[in-house]
Design a protein around this motif. Sequence first.
Motif, PDB file in Angstrom:
ATOM      1  N   LEU A  92      -4.374   2.339  -9.922  1.00 25.02           N
ATOM      2  CA  LEU A  92      -4.301   1.267 -11.002  1.00 25.02           C
ATOM      3  C   LEU A  92      -4.759  -0.199 -10.306  1.00 25.02           C
ATOM      4  CD1 LEU A  92      -3.200   0.392 -13.710  1.00 25.02           C
ATOM      5  CD2 LEU A  92      -0.993   0.163 -12.503  1.00 25.02           C
ATOM      6  N   LEU A  93      -4.362  -0.226  -9.078  1.00 27.43           N
ATOM      7  CA  LEU A  93      -4.803  -1.582  -8.351  1.00 27.43           C
ATOM      8  C   LEU A  93      -6.327  -1.727  -8.203  1.00 27.43           C
ATOM      9  CD1 LEU A  93      -2.188  -1.850  -5.750  1.00 27.43           C
ATOM     10  CD2 LEU A  93      -2.252  -3.173  -7.625  1.00 27.43           C
ATOM     11  N   ALA A  94      -6.842  -0.428  -7.813  1.00 23.77           N
ATOM     12  CA  ALA A  94      -8.457  -0.335  -7.656  1.00 23.77           C
ATOM     13  C   ALA A  94      -8.962  -0.488  -9.036  1.00 23.77           C
ATOM     14  CB  ALA A  94      -8.711   1.110  -7.323  1.00 23.77           C
ATOM     15  N   PRO A  99      -5.312  -8.221  -1.794  1.00 22.95           N
ATOM     16  CA  PRO A  99      -4.491  -7.958  -0.601  1.00 22.95           C
ATOM     17  C   PRO A  99      -3.203  -7.011  -0.878  1.00 22.95           C
ATOM     18  CG  PRO A  99      -4.958 -10.296  -1.175  1.00 22.95           C
ATOM     19  CD  PRO A  99      -5.439  -9.580  -2.094  1.00 22.95           C
ATOM     20  N   VAL A 100      -2.787  -6.807  -2.149  1.00 23.95           N
ATOM     21  CA  VAL A 100      -1.375  -6.065  -2.347  1.00 23.95           C
ATOM     22  C   VAL A 100      -2.162  -4.555  -2.263  1.00 23.95           C
ATOM     23  CG1 VAL A 100      -0.297  -5.100  -4.307  1.00 23.95           C
ATOM     24  CG2 VAL A 100      -0.704  -7.591  -4.123  1.00 23.95           C
ATOM     25  N   GLN A 101      -3.283  -4.594  -2.734  1.00 23.74           N
ATOM     26  CA  GLN A 101      -3.951  -3.168  -2.367  1.00 23.74           C
ATOM     27  C   GLN A 101      -4.194  -2.588  -0.928  1.00 23.74           C
ATOM     28  OE1 GLN A 101      -4.554  -0.226  -3.829  1.00 23.74           O
ATOM     29  NE2 GLN A 101      -6.588  -0.038  -4.650  1.00 23.74           N
ATOM     30  N   MET A 102      -4.579  -3.747  -0.185  1.00 24.87           N
ATOM     31  CA  MET A 102      -4.728  -3.417   1.374  1.00 24.87           C
ATOM     32  C   MET A 102      -3.340  -2.652   1.821  1.00 24.87           C
ATOM     33  SD  MET A 102      -7.401  -6.134   2.589  1.00 24.87           S
ATOM     34  CE  MET A 102      -8.079  -5.040   3.975  1.00 24.87           C
ATOM     35  N   ILE A 103      -2.241  -3.592   1.398  1.00 26.13           N
ATOM     36  CA  ILE A 103      -0.863  -3.038   1.816  1.00 26.13           C
ATOM     37  C   ILE A 103      -0.444  -1.623   1.403  1.00 26.13           C
ATOM     38  CG2 ILE A 103       1.595  -3.715   1.765  1.00 26.13           C
ATOM     39  CD1 ILE A 103       0.852  -6.378   1.324  1.00 26.13           C
TER      40      ILE A 103
END
Length: 477
Positions: free
Chosen positions: A202-204, A246-250
């Motif tokens: 979803l974030l992607a 940044p949220v996706q990287m976490i």
Amino acid sequence: MSVLALDSVTQVLAFADEPPQLLPARQQMAFTLGFHIILVPFGVALTSLMLIANYRGLRKGDADALLLAKRWSKVAAVLFAVGAITGTVLSFELGLLWPGLMGRYGAAFGFPFAIEGLFFFTEAIFVSIYIYGWDRLRPWAHFWTGVPVALASIGGAAAVIGANSWMNKPGGFTVRGGEVVEVHPAQVFFNGAFWYEFAHMLLAAYIVAGFGVASVYAVGILRGRRGRYHRVGFLISFVTAAVILPVQMIVGDTIARYVFDSEPHKFAAIELLPKTGTNVPETLGGILVDGEVRYGIPIPDMASILAAFKPSTRIQGLDAIPADVRPSDQIVSTVHLAFDVMVGLSSILMVLVLWFAWIMWRRRPVERQTWFLRCCAPAGLAAIACLETGWMVTELGRQPWTVVGHLLTLDAVTRQGNIWPLFAAVLAIYIAVGVSAITVLLSMRKRWQAEGDSGVEVPYGPQSGPRLADATSRSER
């Protein structure tokens, strides 16, 4: 979103004991998935960008934002139609190419796809209403008809992720005598891997759509279109991606530790680790040749530290996998390199986000930052590459299993007929569909450029803030 490995043409080798249908079946599934998955983020997230622009237009009396929303809705409709075609082909391929999967586990595996069908029809109905309603519904009533489009697209993605993640962590079914005799739908759908995969995808989707749309407006600004219309289009899309990355990287870091705990065979492929051990280095690049790592750059202890925060962390290697179900060197190398590309490009995009934050902090007009915009121009392609390589890690990392621990890909494939002609036919169909879609989008762009970016009669009749405010107040009364 496929249920089988994303394979490059050279990466999967046909062995003597494999049926001749296996290689073309995998290549066809890989191609059709690779094509379809590019459309998924725009189906999921472009509709949300459209609603953001629409909301901004209504709340702030922004005619440029409304014009963007109207045009993005038409682009979303074209991509929705193409996605419907390519998704339908994928559905047929499941039955034609992989009867072992559908025949044996269809009772469990098919449930999420039934749910996906409901979301698909909901999305199709409301996207039609939303586009039709631009000139016919009151402003806020029209806005709310777009909300089900965004929600249904997210629900549809969740359903397909439910099917895919189930193959990584199968559960919710009972097998007796080689047949599925009992299914618990909730456990099938919300399996052990669902929330991780769904959050990541979803974030992607928002990252790919955000950077993809921003790339278009970055190119437009570089070509001299520095009006407010292009600036708003760039900012809405780029800010969306910049906030989510940044949220996706976490989330990605959390998922890597989940894979370490729950899918050690996949983690061994990601880390290019032939032997179990501690103080495992993080290998940048490199491939596996005859079970040995070649051409890589090791960073001492880093893989162990990333897995559980200490160098003494023990990581299972490929030697812990039974030889008869151990993935080939080619598959392991592809998983590892795909992971490196995904992480590397994501890091580059993160640098771009930090650059943008610095520009905003210095209050500099983004349309005059030439070098920044030049770097933004290929950002959409970089985000798509991250998406493709991420799915390669997910799908190839499961090999040689289709349903982990239950069904080998070798046993899932059809044993009937010559598949290469079918692959050629599907290839021709997809090329025709792709060329047609690009032609339509280019013709829309040409017409919009001829109309201009401002002073055009836009939805609800406003050409200025006051007229829009009047229209909005009338709708509220």
